[in-house]
Design a protein around this motif. Sequence first.
Motif, PDB file in Angstrom:
ATOM      1  N   SER A 318       0.860  -1.181   0.000  1.00  0.00           N
ATOM      2  CA  SER A 318       0.000   0.000   0.000  1.00  0.00           C
ATOM      3  C   SER A 318       0.896   1.231   0.000  1.00  0.00           C
ATOM      4  N   MET A 320       0.841   5.603   0.996  1.00  0.00           N
ATOM      5  CA  MET A 320       0.185   6.799   1.505  1.00  0.00           C
ATOM      6  C   MET A 320       1.184   7.946   1.423  1.00  0.00           C
ATOM      7  N   ALA A 354      -0.756   5.194  -8.443  1.00  0.00           N
ATOM      8  CA  ALA A 354      -1.350   4.726  -7.191  1.00  0.00           C
ATOM      9  C   ALA A 354      -2.862   4.607  -7.326  1.00  0.00           C
ATOM     10  N   PRO A 362      -3.243   8.581  -3.266  1.00  0.00           N
ATOM     11  CA  PRO A 362      -2.459   8.268  -2.068  1.00  0.00           C
ATOM     12  C   PRO A 362      -2.282   9.458  -1.129  1.00  0.00           C
TER      13      PRO A 362
END
Length: 494
Positions: A318, A320, A354, A362
């Motif tokens: 993932s 961020m 993303a 993100p």
Amino acid sequence: MGKATGFMEYEREESAAIKPKERIKNFDEFHTPLSLEKQRTQAARCMDCGVPFCQAGMMIKGMASGCPLNNLIPEWNDLLYNGNWQQAYNRLHKTSNFPEFTSRVCPALCEKACTCGLNGEAVCTKENEKAIIEKAYEEGWAAPKPPKVRTDKRIAVVGSGPSGLAVADQLNRRGHLVTVYERSDRVGGLLRYGIPNMKLEKHIIDRKIEVMKAEGVTFITDANIGENVKAKKLLEEYDSVVLACGASNPRDIKAPGRDANGIYFAVDFLKSTTKSLLDSGLTDGKYISAKGKNVIVIGGGDTGNDCVGTSIRHGCKSIMQLEMMPKPPVDRLPNNPWPQWPKVLKTDYGQEEAIAVFGEDPRVYQTTVKEFIKDKKGNLCKVKLVKLEPKKDEKTGRMMMSEVAGSEYEVDCELVLIAAGFLGTQKYVSDAFGVELNERTNVKTAPGKFATNVDKVFTAGDMHRGQSLVVWAIREGRDAAREVDEYLMGYTNL
């Protein structure tokens, strides 16, 4: 000026990008250029605007508007439209040493100030520039042109990033003997190891370096001035020294748990990937890997975006991207009119990727790290985040981002990449030469000048002005070279 009515007749058309899920399979550049004929049509859109803000390079409210190199954009757009490619290259090369770099990595300040962009779509100046320089290499116009006359002056340039290369290129053209010292194993500085391959494939740098070598510039790698090469040696052996070492002190994030394993500066992350890619195609495993990890990137700028794109290519679990400031508006606000730099939302290639891979943007705005949480082995396992809100500081009256009480929350995370900018030059280099620093820890000079407090030592680029754009580094290098030439010769024709 292109075709007088071209901006009304033709729509803006850009080079096509390979779709995100396909391009993340490698680290190659991912745009397919327009045909030469279509590129000429795009040049036809350059209008007879009277005042070409695109080439102004002036500061408006603290930000540049137009090209800092003062590229003669309307002139070479007109030449391109008329099919005079060689003369277009000659006009481009008159003000720009490295259009092959800026046409790939510059945020196109020229286009943001384009008069066409006031009520429509700006001219594709950046892609026109790329078409011209690539055509020049193809036709041999960008081949080596060694100076016909040499002086007896010797100059050492410390650092081979865009400013150092510009200094070297200009002074070599003048006929001086230039040696460039680079502490890394390859030439290019920020261009080589700070910008990923997806934006600038490294054979593009190598191509230009080979031209410069053929023109007489000497490059010495693995030469860390102040460490394995003494500053005194350069001061004794050269008539002038130019420090162009960049602003390479990364800004840190001070939060509990900062000593956890798994927290890296963005520049170290990006460099490790590029070096492994060049050395072995990533087969040696000698890079900071995001594969299978929950990644948080701290910083919403270009470097943060590069970390997002690189992490996705590694195969992260993932991603961020934290941004302290509020989300920018989609369109210009009334207090940010053209031709100011537009303070609007930009979704760059990494964020596009993303969204394609994970289904969402993100970026998380008005958020920062409260704590890094370690497991029993000292490895990062979670990050505690906190929301921020703008509040006026009672003492200074300035708006500050303050924590929102009770807004903390935790997210799983095994890799944090800090892309929060840079704080100035690394002090061991300035100490080695005895040059003074200013309050921002950049090398100190008189306003608008490049000479330091040490005789015959000059500075240029981010080391002088602080963290900035490649195009500004090139401008700094050109201006510094002019000052060095005048110092050595008593006059200059640069």
